[in-house]
Design an enzyme around this catalytic site. Sequence first.
Site, PDB file in Angstrom:
ATOM      1  N   GLU A 239      55.755  36.395  24.495  1.00  0.00           N
ATOM      2  CA  GLU A 239      54.653  35.439  24.292  1.00  0.00           C
ATOM      3  C   GLU A 239      53.395  36.145  24.774  1.00  0.00           C
ATOM      4  OE1 GLU A 239      54.825  32.585  22.854  1.00  0.00           O
ATOM      5  OE2 GLU A 239      56.973  32.232  22.803  1.00  0.00           O
ATOM      6  N   CYS A 273      45.821  31.509  26.624  1.00  0.00           N
ATOM      7  CA  CYS A 273      46.190  32.332  25.468  1.00  0.00           C
ATOM      8  C   CYS A 273      45.816  31.639  24.164  1.00  0.00           C
ATOM      9  CB  CYS A 273      47.678  32.642  25.496  1.00  0.00           C
ATOM     10  SG  CYS A 273      48.703  31.170  25.592  1.00  0.00           S
TER      11      CYS A 273
HETATM   12  P1  NAD Z   1      50.257  41.014  32.326  1.00  0.00           P
HETATM   13  O1  NAD Z   1      50.898  41.562  31.116  1.00  0.00           O
HETATM   14  O2  NAD Z   1      49.343  41.887  33.090  1.00  0.00           O
HETATM   15  O3  NAD Z   1      51.365  40.535  33.391  1.00  0.00           O
HETATM   16  C1  NAD Z   1      52.339  39.592  33.067  1.00  0.00           C
HETATM   17  C2  NAD Z   1      53.541  39.797  33.958  1.00  0.00           C
HETATM   18  O4  NAD Z   1      54.135  41.050  33.656  1.00  0.00           O
HETATM   19  C3  NAD Z   1      53.233  39.816  35.454  1.00  0.00           C
HETATM   20  O5  NAD Z   1      54.259  39.144  36.138  1.00  0.00           O
HETATM   21  C4  NAD Z   1      53.248  41.300  35.781  1.00  0.00           C
HETATM   22  O6  NAD Z   1      53.555  41.589  37.120  1.00  0.00           O
HETATM   23  C5  NAD Z   1      54.348  41.794  34.859  1.00  0.00           C
HETATM   24  N1  NAD Z   1      54.268  43.219  34.510  1.00  0.00           N
HETATM   25  C6  NAD Z   1      53.172  43.997  34.389  1.00  0.00           C
HETATM   26  N2  NAD Z   1      53.526  45.240  34.012  1.00  0.00           N
HETATM   27  C7  NAD Z   1      54.881  45.249  33.891  1.00  0.00           C
HETATM   28  C8  NAD Z   1      55.837  46.228  33.500  1.00  0.00           C
HETATM   29  N3  NAD Z   1      55.483  47.475  33.189  1.00  0.00           N
HETATM   30  N4  NAD Z   1      57.138  45.869  33.454  1.00  0.00           N
HETATM   31  C9  NAD Z   1      57.529  44.600  33.751  1.00  0.00           C
HETATM   32  N5  NAD Z   1      56.659  43.635  34.142  1.00  0.00           N
HETATM   33  C10 NAD Z   1      55.353  43.957  34.189  1.00  0.00           C
HETATM   34  O7  NAD Z   1      49.562  39.677  31.872  1.00  0.00           O
HETATM   35  P2  NAD Z   1      48.680  38.685  32.753  1.00  0.00           P
HETATM   36  O8  NAD Z   1      47.356  39.335  32.995  1.00  0.00           O
HETATM   37  O9  NAD Z   1      49.459  38.191  33.909  1.00  0.00           O
HETATM   38  O10 NAD Z   1      48.509  37.453  31.762  1.00  0.00           O
HETATM   39  C11 NAD Z   1      47.474  37.342  30.842  1.00  0.00           C
HETATM   40  C12 NAD Z   1      47.956  37.617  29.441  1.00  0.00           C
HETATM   41  O11 NAD Z   1      49.049  36.754  29.143  1.00  0.00           O
HETATM   42  C13 NAD Z   1      46.923  37.333  28.399  1.00  0.00           C
HETATM   43  O12 NAD Z   1      46.920  38.361  27.441  1.00  0.00           O
HETATM   44  C14 NAD Z   1      47.378  36.037  27.777  1.00  0.00           C
HETATM   45  O13 NAD Z   1      46.946  35.824  26.467  1.00  0.00           O
HETATM   46  C15 NAD Z   1      48.846  36.186  27.861  1.00  0.00           C
HETATM   47  N6  NAD Z   1      49.484  34.863  27.794  1.00  0.00           N
HETATM   48  C16 NAD Z   1      50.226  34.553  26.707  1.00  0.00           C
HETATM   49  C17 NAD Z   1      50.783  33.289  26.602  1.00  0.00           C
HETATM   50  C18 NAD Z   1      51.641  32.896  25.426  1.00  0.00           C
HETATM   51  O14 NAD Z   1      52.392  31.946  25.556  1.00  0.00           O
HETATM   52  N7  NAD Z   1      51.553  33.551  24.293  1.00  0.00           N
HETATM   53  C19 NAD Z   1      50.580  32.362  27.614  1.00  0.00           C
HETATM   54  C20 NAD Z   1      49.792  32.732  28.693  1.00  0.00           C
HETATM   55  C21 NAD Z   1      49.268  33.987  28.779  1.00  0.00           C
END
Ligand code: NAD
Length: 515
Positions: A239, A273
């Site tokens: 997502e 998002c």
């Molecule tokens: P992010 O990708 O930086 O982090 C998300 C999660 O992934 C965190 O828990 C982080 O610690 C973990 N993570 C980071 N690098 C990783 C790796 N290499 N391996 C495993 N885990 C890892 O995202 P964010 O900044 O926390 O969230 C914002 C983003 O999420 C925005 O792009 C937003 O659009 C998206 N989002 C999407 C939805 C949806 O349902 N489509 C909902 C909310 C947010």
Amino acid sequence: MHSVEEVQKMSVVAPATGEVIAEIEETPVHEVPFFYQEARKAFGTWSTLAISERTGYLRKLKQLMVDEMDEIAKIISDDTGKVLTESIVADIMPTLDAIDHIINHAEKVLSRQKVKTPLLLIGKKSFVEYMPRGVVLVISPWNYPLQLAMVPMISALAGGNSVILKPSEVTPLVGKCIEDLFQRSGFPEGTVQVAHGGKEVGAAFTSGKPDYIFFTGSVRTGKIIQQQAAKDLIPTTLELGGKDPMIVFEDANLDRAVKAATWGAFTNSGQVCMSAERLYVQRSIYGKFLEKLKKEVDSLQLGNDIDSDVGSMTFPAQKDVVREQLDEALKQGAKLVTGLKPSDWKEDMFLPLTVITEVEQNMKIIQEESFGPLLPVVPFDTEEEAIAYANGTVYGLNASVWTQDKAKSRRVASKLVSGAVVINDVLITVANHGLPFGGTKESGIGRYHSEAGLRIFCHEKAIMEDMGFMKSEIQWYPYKGKYPLFLNLFKSYFAEKRDWLTFAKNYIALLKSNK
Ligand code: NAD
């Protein structure tokens, strides 16, 4: 498990005030195998419970959340900087509603389903069974830290899986709160575990060979996770981000559309998002719309008290993304309708609500996710042009279409390459748990919520039953003399007008030839 000296602590800073409000212990990476071991042990028992027993635990969880709703809302607001109203309306309510929906539907959706068996397979019965996958790893983001972690967790649990959550390190207090809620609801040991920490911890769990990965976060991380998962052929749901268009035609209810654009773009400081990140307005009403929009946006109260409309940003690095996009657009000739240029921003985490015009379709502000309080407005002339603009990014999560003409709204909605489209409203599909949720293009892979959201966490198993009385089947060996009989059988069966007599004659002949 580990000595005190080894433990890394994460300081929790409340974004709205800048104060350090807690410290959370990080999960050491060397503990990852232990988490999986515990989860697999718990799966052995949890997966054998009846669905009604599992939903019994969800009922307890729900009651605890209802009892402690105010406390949970405060934790979310402290951790994210969002206003209390948004914590309760957009994070707690959808989680409770999802639990309710799952309690009411899991039994029906996940129990053995009978499927029609074609006449050619006469005498057999067909079913689909849903078998839990094992250990589900949920990795969640910071913007709606409760629902985006808990909804996939409870969906996976209802299906009989054990769950490991790795919540965002940006909002660790909510991660701790989730851990505590599950623990106090009495879930059997190891069924739900929460690992705290940043991307290194997330990466260690991703490569720990879970049976399913449910990831919500950025496109960048989603691609890293998908690559890792591919190495072990682990199925995923991703997502990811969005750049959602809002299309306003000249016959729309203007006042409602203005209010919706304001809320759709600035709720949660735009860190949604599915927020309205691009506003396309038909040229004939463009001037009037902008005038009303500026007035509406300027009336909002920023702050962190109980009556504020817009809270602070949550993640300091997100301010830099918004700054870069806005700076680039202004440098290339874009104009502020309301808001401030980045050099005039204050140091704190409250960003001015910004509406901007004279932007080009190729600018970052149109092509890349802002995830902040930034709304570019673009005029359009025709329906086709609006659709082309809306479909013109790598994203496709949500969109909205505004017009009083029902046929036009449905026509346009059907042409948008998007996981969801709302007509004369914004964002709201996510609030109906009965609808599937997910993205197209780089907004993600897979769907959750709805029936799909329960079934993705299960192996879909096809079962066919035969009574086992007959000695042989018509298609088994020997083939001697069967070809012409099959030829006549299939010709009569698949003909536009079925020839039952020929069918029956040849079927009986085939049965007899089996003796
Ligand atoms: P992010 O990708 O930086 O982090 C998300 C999660 O992934 C965190 O828990 C982080 O610690 C973990 N993570 C980071 N690098 C990783 C790796 N290499 N391996 C495993 N885990 C890892 O995202 P964010 O900044 O926390 O969230 C914002 C983003 O999420 C925005 O792009 C937003 O659009 C998206 N989002 C999407 C939805 C949806 O349902 N489509 C909902 C909310 C947010």
